[in-house]
Every structure is written in structure tokens, then in C-alpha cells.
Scaffold this motif. Structure first.
Motif, PDB file in Angstrom:
ATOM      1  N   ARG A  96      40.488  34.267  37.006  1.00  0.00           N
ATOM      2  CA  ARG A  96      40.647  34.909  35.690  1.00  0.00           C
ATOM      3  C   ARG A  96      39.287  35.290  35.104  1.00  0.00           C
ATOM      4  O   ARG A  96      39.100  36.390  34.578  1.00  0.00           O
ATOM      5  CB  ARG A  96      41.380  33.925  34.770  1.00  0.00           C
ATOM      6  N   ARG A  99      37.693  38.218  37.132  1.00  0.00           N
ATOM      7  CA  ARG A  99      38.330  39.508  36.853  1.00  0.00           C
ATOM      8  C   ARG A  99      37.771  40.120  35.567  1.00  0.00           C
ATOM      9  O   ARG A  99      37.573  41.329  35.480  1.00  0.00           O
ATOM     10  CB  ARG A  99      39.844  39.336  36.722  1.00  0.00           C
ATOM     11  N   GLN A 521      53.991  39.808  35.422  1.00  0.00           N
ATOM     12  CA  GLN A 521      52.533  39.727  35.410  1.00  0.00           C
ATOM     13  C   GLN A 521      52.074  38.714  34.370  1.00  0.00           C
ATOM     14  O   GLN A 521      52.456  38.790  33.199  1.00  0.00           O
ATOM     15  CB  GLN A 521      51.926  41.092  35.102  1.00  0.00           C
ATOM     16  N   ASP A 525      46.233  38.040  33.366  1.00  0.00           N
ATOM     17  CA  ASP A 525      45.904  39.155  34.253  1.00  0.00           C
ATOM     18  C   ASP A 525      45.959  40.482  33.494  1.00  0.00           C
ATOM     19  O   ASP A 525      45.142  41.382  33.706  1.00  0.00           O
ATOM     20  CB  ASP A 525      46.872  39.208  35.433  1.00  0.00           C
ATOM     21  N   SER A 535      47.473  42.346  40.282  1.00  0.00           N
ATOM     22  CA  SER A 535      47.917  41.024  39.852  1.00  0.00           C
ATOM     23  C   SER A 535      48.850  40.404  40.889  1.00  0.00           C
ATOM     24  O   SER A 535      48.721  39.230  41.235  1.00  0.00           O
ATOM     25  CB  SER A 535      48.623  41.136  38.492  1.00  0.00           C
TER      26      SER A 535
END
Length: 722
Positions: A96, A99, A521, A525, A535
Motif C-alpha cells: 500500500r 503504491r 477493490q 488500493d 488491484s
């Protein structure tokens, strides 16, 4: 505000942990003591009583299943939507963060996660590209070594090879593997953690951002953390955050994969936390707990706990000594049959063993008895070949630089692209510093391949282009269906495999389409700007890395002791309780290994809720040889008043009270149990059983070379030597 509902169902020690005032806390949570309940209620307490924002809390656990359960229970307790909570695994939390800050972490926005099997295939490819001897540099061994260095926080340039040629080559493999991953935008599991650590360590702004954000950090299963994870915890906590750590040094059983039981005592030293012990057990009978306490007490350097229960005393622990591993399996399955006939469910019974190889005899016996069973921890859904094939197509559409995905499906289904063609593409890619996909397109355009190869590669590139165009505006389910249909995977499996196996693969592909259609999702994400496809790919890779198994049907559970952690069963058999098997023979060769083996025994015993059997065989084929075995030292550590020998046998010299004891079964036949005899063909052996009378009398002899044999006395022509 009435917060009594947060405390009503807690015992005194749990309540003390949940309501602990400001400061660091170490909760030593024994097996079955309700640690998840404590963590969930602690989060709810901080939010509802201390009025903390849910976004200021970080909770970390070790499986996606546990994280999902924790998130759900917090949501139910507080009546809020749990999606945005920072509750997840170490790998999930790091994913996480990366990203959201991929550029600062030196990663492309479209980076993809390599699961363990894909990592192995890539390392194997690197070794072959380097033209190294795969016998001298096995890919599995190199995978373990690379992950070990990453877990220790070491890049290739930080490794001391001391001018050792072999070690220097290993470092080169690591370096080339990293280059390959960087070029393809790939991140393995260990890299998720290491890259996040480097980002927070080297980027002052990002480090401050997360240290300011998380005022409270809660970590589950702390005894399973490795060096890198502990460093991450310290980095995120900084000087401000309050740490709430839950762990059990008596259940640290993953040292072989980097877990450091010392992290629990290091935390106590580094942070001087309040220490709270959860010792009341809600799972097992008093007998099982007292016996487990006695066994684990033989370990030194424990932080100390004594499990107890307000429940019933329960039945004694039954110890069974079998003549052979075959008889051990027969006994266990017979007791399972008794359980079923008494109204018990198959799924309530578990057979635990130290080595996977032990499952074969139990599987054979269960099949013979028609009892359904499942070998727990088998191949997970996203690890199956047909699923990985379809997902590789999707990965390649998402990111053309994904070389492992290219290599997996360039000739699946078979389209006449041989290894020589792929090797040429690989060489071109390496020469130009580009991906395989880009090199293949360049070679097709330039006519650098033979007519046949160029046509086949061109068709594959066109297929990926068509998929890209067809799925650009499609939903996830449509994308997945388009991949399966366009690549014609089902037809490919039907052509090359048996009908039942091909049908199973087709069913799995249908289930994959359904999984894509129903994929929700995660909010994190979405907040990180990931597309639903990115995702889905990330969550699939993370799930493939889980060590915990899936939900089972109603059947007997067969599993290793390591797989059993976190589970519970009314009826438990711990098989193979023999020196050299459990504890494992290597445990005496390495410091700390015997203590970990004893912790594994403790974990196994505390899986049992009502009834526990410990079984061993007097002879077993191990490492290709059949020989006499001796009862595990762990059996001699059990209190005699809590155990019951199911069938006495001859006493082994080192049996510690739990070997077979002498008896009069051979009276009148001329061969007492324990007699040493000689046979013309099988050599010297020991009488271990006698049955029948007259012409029907027969003896079982454990021969030194030939192993156990049943012989009819009237034909055996045995000579008694003692």
C-alpha cells in the motif's frame, strides 16, 4: 459514553491489556487465550474511548485471512465501515505504501508482484542466462539465499564474499536477478518489505509523514517477525507512536524462514513496555494444558507463562507405541473410525506430523477405510498452473515489460515458438536493455527471425494487442473471460490432458472469471490510484503468498505441525513421536533448534481441544533405511499421571518410561518378548510381538537389517540367541 460492551466479555487479564494506559505494551498471549479478541477490542477502545481517528492506527498481522477477520470484527464492534482502516499483513501494508509513493521508491507505477513460484522461475532463468551449472547453483537454494539477504536488509553490494569464488558468483546471481526485476518492473515478497524500509529510512519527508500519522501501532504474532520486520516497526513508530505488541515466545516455530524469537525479548529491552500475560485458555482441557506446560518448561530463556482453564479436567493423553509406521497409521485411522461412529465429524479430527512424507501411510489407510480426508496446505487457487497461465496473459496486457509473464505464455497454447527462438529474443533483450516483449516486436519488424518463428511470434504479439484493445474499456470479469476465450486455454488443456484433469482446469478457469467478476477493490488500493486490474493482480499475488490454508470440507485433516498453528480440533493425533524424526535429527546440530522443536511440540499439543493421542513406531523407514527407532524425548517430559499407555510394549533402553514394556505374550511358545533370535535369511533380530498358539502361532521380529517381519513359528526355524 457507555463502553461497557467493549469490556463485558473480557477476563481480567484481557481487560487490563485492552484498557492499558499510554505507553508501550507487550502482551504475552498463550495458545487459545483470546489474543484476537484483545487486539480487536484494543482498537475499538482507542477509537471509542480515546476518540482517536481510525486512520491514526496501524494494525499488522501475518495472514490476509487474519487481517480480514480483524477488520470485520472491528467494524462490527464499532458499527463503522472497516475498509479504510490500516489493518493488514506486513506485505499488504508495504504494498500500500509503495503504491502511493512508487516514484520515490524507484518503482514504475505499474510494478507487479512476483509470487514465490514466479520468483523461482526467474532466478532459474538468470542462472541459465549466466551459463552456470545449475547443480552447483540450484535455483531453489539461490531463491532462499536472495530472500535471506533481503530479510537481513542486504543488497548485493552490501554482501561480504571474502574473495570466495562461489560466494562471488552467488552475489552476481543476486545482482543480475535485481537488474532483471528492475527492468521488468517486478517486486518479490521480500522486496516489498526491503523497498519500504529503504523508502522510509532514506526519505525524511515520507518517514515523518507516517510517524506523524500513526500514533498507535499494533502488531500480532510478534514472535514470527524477522529482522527486517522489526526494523520496519521501529522505523514507523519513531519516538512518538505507542506500540502494542502481542506474541508468544513459546509458539515461535518459524526460525527456518527467518523469524526471530529474540524479537520478543528485544522489544522488552528496547521499549521497556508494560508486560501483561494472557494465560487463561479457552480451547483445551486442563490435562492437555498441564502436559503442554510441563513439556515447554524444559526450554530455557522463556519469558514464562502457565496456561490454565476453568474448563473440565478431561481425558488422559494417550500414548501409543506401534511396531511399525504401518501399524501406527492403522491405529490412528481405527480411532478416527471410532470417533465417527460415536457421532463425531470428520473435520473435527486432525493428524499432525513433522514431515510431509509421513502423510502417505495415513492417506493409504484412510482411502482403504473409505474415510474422506484432505492434505491441508495443498496448492492454493492462484498457484494452480491454469490460473497462473490466464493471469500471466492479463499481467502482460497490463504491463508489456513483465518478462516472466511473457516467458510463461509465449508458447501456451503451443504455437511453434521453441526454446531456441525464445533464447534469441532473450539475447536481443539483454543486449538492448529492453523487455522480451519489446525485443520480440523489434525482431519481428526487422525480419530477424526465421519465417516460421517470425510468423508464430508475430501471431502471439497480435494476440496480446487484440486483448489489450478488447479489454481497454471492459470490466474485470469481461477482461478475464476475454483472456480465457481469446487465448483458447480450455481447448489447449483438453487436447493435452486426461478428460477429468482438463475438466478440472476448465472449472478452475470458470471460477477465475467469477472471482474477477465479484472482485471488490479494497478502498486503500482505490485511494492509491490503482486501476481495478492492477488491484486484482496485486491481491492475487499476495494471496498466493499466504502460508495459511483455505476452508475445508467435512473430511479428516492431515497436516504438518507447522501448518497447524492457529488451528484447533477436538481430536488430535501427533504421529511419529520419535528421536530423529521429532525432534528432527538436525535439531541437535544447530544452536537453538532443539528449543524450537520443543515449541513445535507445544504448539501441536495445544491444538487439541478434547482428546490427544501421541503415537510412535518402533521401526520406520527414514531417509531410505528401515531401522529401530526410539521414543521422542518429548514423551519422557510428560507427567506420567496425565498419560495413559494404550498398549504396553518392551522397554527401549532410552525410552524414558514411554517405550514398550515387557509382558508375557510369548509365554509357552519359547520366545519371550524381547528375545534375541537369528534367522537364516533375515539375520539377527528382536521379538516384538507374539500371537496365536500351536501351529498358528506367529511372531513379529524387528530384524537389524531387514526390518520388521511376521513369521509363522512352525516354519521360521528360529534360533534363540539369549
Amino acid at each position: 459514553m457507555d463502553v461497557s460492551h467493549l469490556l463485558d466479555e473480557l477476563n481480567d487479564a484481557q481487560r487490563e491489556a485492552v484498557t492499558a494506559e499510554d505507553g508501550h505494551v507487550l502482551v504475552l498471549a498463550g495458545a487459545g487465550s483470546g489474543k484476537t479478541r484483545v487486539l480487536v477490542h484494543r482498537i475499538a477502545w482507542l477509537i471509542q474511548v480515546h476518540h482517536l481517528s481510525p486512520m491514526s492506527l496501524l494494525a499488522v498481522t501475518f495472514t490476509n485471512k487474519a487481517a480480514g477477520e480483524m477488520r470485520s470484527r472491528v467494524g462490527q464492534l464499532l458499527g463503522l465501515r472497516p475498509d479504510g482502516l490500516w489493518i493488514g499483513t506486513f506485505h499488504g501494508i508495504c504494498h500500500r505504501i509503495l503504491r502511493m509513493h512508487s516514484k520515490e521508491a524507484g518503482l514504475p507505477e505499474t510494478f507487479q508482484i512476483l509470487d514465490s513460484e514466479d520468483q523461482y522461475r526467474l532466478i532459474r532463468r538468470v542462472i541459465r542466462d549466466m551459463e552456470l551449472d545449475e547443480g552447483e547453483y540450484p535455483a531453489r537454494q539461490m531463491q532462499g539465499l536472495i530472500n535471506y539477504h533481503k530479510d537481513e536488509g542486504r543488497r548485493p553490494e552490501n554482501i561480504e564474499a571474502f574473495d570466495n569464488p562461489h560466494a562471488l558468483t552467488q552475489v552476481d546471481i543476486y545482482r543480475n536477478y535485481e537488474d532483471y526485476c528492475r527492468r521488468s518492473g517486478l517486486v518479490d515478497f521480500a522486496e516489498l518489505l526491503l523497498r519500504t524500509l529503504e523508502l522510509l529510512r532514506d526519505n525524511d519527508a515520507r518517514r515523518k509523514q507516517y510517524q506523524d500519522r500513526f500514533g498507535h501501532v499494533l502488531i500480532d504474532e510478534f514472535q514470527d517477525t524477522n529482522k527486517l520486520q522489526y526494523a520496519l516497526v521501529r522505523l514507523i513508530a519513531g519516538q512518538r507512536a505507542r506500540l502494542f505488541v502481542v506474541g508468544d515466545d513459546d509458539q515461535s516455530i518459524y526460525g527456518w524462514r527467518g523469524a526471530r524469537v529474540e524479537n520478543v525479548s528485544d522489544f522488552a529491552r528496547d521499549f521497556d513496555p508494560a508486560m501483561i500475560r494472557l494465560e487463561q485458555n479457552y480451547r483445551s482441557t486442563a490435562t492437555i494444558l498441564e502436559a503442554a506446560n510441563r513439556v515447554i518448561s524444559h526450554n530455557d530463556e522463556r519469558m514464562g507463562k502457565n496456561l490454565w482453564t476453568e474448563g473440565q479436567q478431561g481425558e488422559p493423553i494417550r500414548v501409543f507405541s506401534a511396531f511399525s509406521a504401518e501399524e501406527e497409521a492403522e491405529f490412528v485411522v481405527a480411532r478416527i473410525r471410532d470417533w465417527l461412529e460415536a457421532g463425531g465429524a470428520a473435520t473435527e479430527a486432525a493428524v499432525l506430523y513433522r514431515s510431509n512424507a509421513q502423510s502417505r501411510l495415513f492417506e493409504h489407510q484412510l482411502l482403504a477405510e473409505g474415510i474422506p480426508y484432505r492434505v491441508y496446505g495443498g496448492q492454493r487457487f492462484f498457484e494452480r498452473a491454469e490460473i497462473k497461465d490466464a493471469m500471466s496473459y492479463l499481467r502482460l496486457v497490463h504491463n508489456g515489460d513483465d518478462d516472466p509473464a511473457f516467458e510463461r505464455v509465449v508458447n501456451v497454447p503451443a504455437r511453434g515458438i521453441g526454446e531456441r527462438t525464445v533464447a534469441g529474443i532473450r539475447e536481443q533483450a539483454r543486449s538492448d536493455g529492453q523487455s522480451l516483449f519489446a525485443a520480440a516486436r523489434q525482431m519481428v519488424t526487422a525480419g530477424a527471425l526465421s519465417a516460421r518463428a517470425g510468423n508464430a511470434v508475430g501471431q502471439f504479439l497480435d494476440l496480446i494487442d487484440r486483448l489489450d484493445e478488447r479489454t481497454r474499456e471492459a470490466g474485470l470479469g469481461e477482461m478475464m473471460a476475454a483472456v480465457v476465450e481469446t487465448a483458447d486455454l480450455a481447448t489447449w488443456y483438453r487436447k493435452r490432458e486426461a478428460p477429468d484433469r482438463a475438466e478440472t482446469r476448465e472449472e478452475n478457469l470458470t471460477e477465475l472469471i467469477r472471482a474477477a467478476e465479484t472482485f471488490a477493490q479494497p478502498l486503500e488500493d482505490e485511494q492509491a490510484g490503482l486501476s481495478p486490474l492492477a488491484s486484482f493482480l496485486a491481491q492475487a499475488a499476495l494471496e498466493a503468498g499466504e502460508h495459511q490454508g483455505e476452508k475445508w470440507q467435512d473430511c479428516v485433516q492431515l497436516m504438518t505441525l507447522h501448518s497447524a498453528k492457529g488451528l484447533e480440533f477436538p481430536l488430535v493425533f501427533m504421529a511419529g513421536m520419535e528421536e530423529g524424526l521429532f525432534p528432527h535429527q538436525k535439531s541437535t546440530e544447530e544452536p537453538g533448534r532443539l528449543s524450537e522443536e520443543r515449541r513445535l511440540c507445544y504448539v501441536g499439543m495445544t491444538r487439541a481441544m478434547q482428546r490427544l493421542y501421541l503415537t510412535y513406531a518402533e521401526s520406520r523407514q527414514l531417509y531410505g533405511r528401515t531401522g529401530t527407532t526410539y521414543p521422542s524425548r518429548f514423551l519422557s517430559e510428560l507427567p506420567e499421571e496425565l498419560t495413559e499407555m494404550v498398549r504396553p510394549r518392551i522397554q527401549h533402553a532410552t525410552g524414558g518410561g514411554f517405550g514398550p514394556r515387557s509382558g508375557d505374550a510369548g509365554a509357552g511358545l519359547g520366545f519371550d518378548l524381547g528375545s534375541t533370535v537369528s534367522h537364516e535369511r533375515f539375520g539377527i533380530g528382536t521379538v516384538v510381538n507374539v500371537e496365536g498358539s500351536g501351529d498358528n502361532a506367529r511372531v513379529q521380529i524387528n530384524f537389524e537389517q531387514a526390518g520388521p517381519k511376521w513369521l509363522v513359528l512352525s516354519y521360521a526355524n528360529l534360533e534363540r540367541l539369549d
